[in-house]
Design an enzyme around this catalytic site. Structure first.
Site, PDB file in Angstrom:
ATOM      1  N   GLU A 162     -17.974 -10.575  -4.065  1.00 30.32           N
ATOM      2  CA  GLU A 162     -18.929 -11.567  -4.537  1.00 30.32           C
ATOM      3  C   GLU A 162     -19.710 -12.250  -3.406  1.00 30.32           C
ATOM      4  OE1 GLU A 162     -15.576 -11.095  -7.429  1.00 30.32           O
ATOM      5  OE2 GLU A 162     -15.753 -11.369  -5.262  1.00 30.32           O
ATOM      6  N   GLY A 177     -12.239  -2.781  -3.511  1.00 34.21           N
ATOM      7  CA  GLY A 177     -10.822  -3.006  -3.233  1.00 34.21           C
ATOM      8  C   GLY A 177     -10.225  -1.770  -2.590  1.00 34.21           C
ATOM      9  N   GLU A 202      -4.119 -10.305 -12.609  1.00 35.96           N
ATOM     10  CA  GLU A 202      -4.802 -10.548 -11.329  1.00 35.96           C
ATOM     11  C   GLU A 202      -6.307 -10.461 -11.428  1.00 35.96           C
ATOM     12  OE1 GLU A 202      -1.408  -9.456  -8.110  1.00 35.96           O
ATOM     13  OE2 GLU A 202      -2.698  -7.862  -8.789  1.00 35.96           O
ATOM     14  N   HIS A 241       0.831  -1.205   0.000  1.00 35.18           N
ATOM     15  CA  HIS A 241       0.000   0.000   0.000  1.00 35.18           C
ATOM     16  C   HIS A 241       0.864   1.253   0.000  1.00 35.18           C
ATOM     17  CE1 HIS A 241      -3.695  -2.286   0.583  1.00 35.18           C
ATOM     18  NE2 HIS A 241      -2.983  -3.065   1.394  1.00 35.18           N
ATOM     19  N   GLU A 297      -9.507   1.181  -8.036  1.00 31.45           N
ATOM     20  CA  GLU A 297      -8.201   1.142  -8.699  1.00 31.45           C
ATOM     21  C   GLU A 297      -7.896  -0.334  -8.892  1.00 31.45           C
ATOM     22  OE1 GLU A 297      -5.104   0.062  -9.514  1.00 31.45           O
ATOM     23  OE2 GLU A 297      -4.113   0.792  -7.699  1.00 31.45           O
ATOM     24  N   ASP A 314       2.928   6.241  -5.390  1.00 31.49           N
ATOM     25  CA  ASP A 314       2.825   6.406  -6.834  1.00 31.49           C
ATOM     26  C   ASP A 314       1.918   7.617  -7.062  1.00 31.49           C
ATOM     27  OD1 ASP A 314       2.194   6.359  -9.519  1.00 31.49           O
ATOM     28  OD2 ASP A 314       1.913   4.188  -9.622  1.00 31.49           O
ATOM     29  N   ARG A 344      -0.640   7.746 -10.011  1.00 30.34           N
ATOM     30  CA  ARG A 344      -1.852   7.008  -9.681  1.00 30.34           C
ATOM     31  C   ARG A 344      -2.729   7.742  -8.670  1.00 30.34           C
ATOM     32  NH1 ARG A 344      -2.924   4.429  -4.895  1.00 30.34           N
ATOM     33  NH2 ARG A 344      -4.261   2.583  -4.929  1.00 30.34           N
ATOM     34  N   HIS A 354       4.064   2.639 -10.624  1.00 30.55           N
ATOM     35  CA  HIS A 354       4.436   1.339 -10.058  1.00 30.55           C
ATOM     36  C   HIS A 354       4.052   0.191 -10.985  1.00 30.55           C
ATOM     37  CE1 HIS A 354       0.173   1.059  -8.924  1.00 30.55           C
ATOM     38  NE2 HIS A 354       0.387  -0.217  -8.680  1.00 30.55           N
ATOM     39  N   GLU A 414     -13.082  -4.293   1.308  1.00 28.50           N
ATOM     40  CA  GLU A 414     -11.681  -4.734   1.294  1.00 28.50           C
ATOM     41  C   GLU A 414     -11.622  -6.157   1.820  1.00 28.50           C
ATOM     42  OE1 GLU A 414      -7.888  -5.424   0.907  1.00 28.50           O
ATOM     43  OE2 GLU A 414      -8.832  -3.623   0.101  1.00 28.50           O
TER      44      GLU A 414
END
Length: 380
Positions: free
Chosen positions: A156, A105, A180, A72, A171, A78, A81, A320, A127
């Site tokens: 989900e 996320g 991923e 993190h 993000e 970054d 971003r 990154h 999260e």
């Protein structure tokens, strides 16, 4: 070049080109300004004070890499971003004021905090990793507990306390844009919770391709295995060729034009659209040798008052995500104006959908080089 493959993989529910048109505004981050000792020091926490996540071990991090603060820290630092997302939110508060927002996320909760500060009515921050516990503490410390609800779990599998949300922000991008497979999670949330007139941010992403000269590093990274202290280890060379390298490419290495491969509309696309086969045609801008193809992505927020976004291309400020380098078995001798053409097939790995299988077909029929080949790569 400093060639180090990125460490840690992004959990699909965890927090982990140049401009294609002059009208596209890419945020420029320029606007933002040990060895182990013999003795082990005591934790700086006060007696009886619990340090969130302090009971994690290396085994835990292996299965849940997003629980560790280090990844993190890399993403937060970054500035291309993070500052781009901040500017999208703070400069377009009409998208967020009095709206229900879903942060998919959430990680440390940084995007949720931006949204709350921009006037969101409520933010639900999902999260999956243990970082959710830290995010709850961060939200509380910054006085947003009444506005931000952190929900720990997989998108989900969880239930929201509201039937619909006005905005989904995430993000989700990985190396090579799709590594991923977190995009599937965003699309699941969109289909389940986004209101009919709702907004997904970002809403556009595009994958691009170019070709580079990279003799020195290919020799060090790939050809090295042909003769290791007098021994033939070329079997490893075959494996090394199949694994794309995530690294920063010097723009001076670029030999050809940069071509758009694929554009994705996150507000409309289906999950299957992330698997595709597309043609490419790269035209040499000078006489040179091609040792690798390089992929990178752009992200756009088209619902803003003014079009905003950022690029991970070699001609833009580094991020990154860096770029993804695919080495060719051939050294392609190309003359100015000649074309390296072919196709790229991208698909989720059948055994592990977070991994990516890439098939590259390329050919050239030039004055000094004639070659046609198919190569297979695996992003793991």
């Amino acid at each position: 070049m400093d060639r180090r493959k990125g460490s840690g993989s992004r959990d699909a529910n965890g927090g982990l080109a140049e401009a294609t048109a002059s009208r596209l505004r890419f945020e420029d981050a320029d606007e933002v300004a040990g060895e182990v000792g013999m003795e082990v020091e005591e934790s700086p926490a006060a007696p009886g004070e619990e340090v969130i996540g302090n009971d994690k071990t290396s085994a835990d991090y292996y299965f849940d890499s997003y629980s560790h603060f280090g990844i993190h820290e890399e993403m937060l630092k970054d500035v291309v971003r993070t500052r781009s997302y901040q500017n999208v939110i703070t400069q377009n508060n009409f998208l967020f004021k009095d709206k229900i927002v879903l942060d998919v996320g959430a990680g440390t909760g940084i995007l949720s905090l931006f949204c709350a500060k921009a006037g969101a009515k409520h933010v639900y921050a999902i999260e999956c990793s243990q970082m959710a516990d830290m995010a709850k503490e961060i939200v509380k410390t910054n006085g947003f507990s009444e506005v931000i609800t952190v929900i720990k779990g997989k998108v989900e599998e969880i239930d929201l306390p509201v039937p619909k949300v006005d905005v989904i922000i995430s993000e989700w991008m990985g190396y090579f844009l799709l590594f991923e497979n977190m995009l599937d999670t965003v699309l699941f949330a969109r289909d389940k919770w986004l209101a009919d007139d709702g907004v997904v941010l970002p809403d556009k992403a595009s994958l691009h391709l170019t070709a580079i000269e990279d003799a020195e590093y290919k020799e060090d990274k790939i050809e090295f295995w042909n003769n290791v202290y007098g021994f033939d280890m070329s079997c490893i060379k075959k494996q090394a060729m199949m694994e794309p390298l995530v690294d920063t490419v010097d723009q001076n290495q670029i030999v050809t034009n940069c071509q758009l491969l694929k554009t994705m509309d996150i507000s409309k696309m289906s999950s299957g659209d992330a698997s595709f086969t597309v043609p490419f045609k790269l035209v040499a801008e000078r006489n040179d040798f091609i040792h690798a193809l390089v992929a990178y992505f752009n992200v756009s927020f088209t619902k803003c008052h003014k079009l905003m976004g950022f690029s991970t291309g070699p001609r833009s400020k580094s991020t990154h995500w860096k770029q993804t380098v695919l080495y060719l078995e051939d050294v392609v001798t190309i003359c100015e104006g000649e074309t390296l053409s072919g196709s790229m097939t991208v698909a989720n790995n059948k055994k592990n959908p977070r991994d990516i299988d890439i098939t590259l077909k390329y050919a050239i029929n030039g004055n000094r080089c004639k070659v046609s080949r198919t190569q297979h790569y695996k992003m793991r």
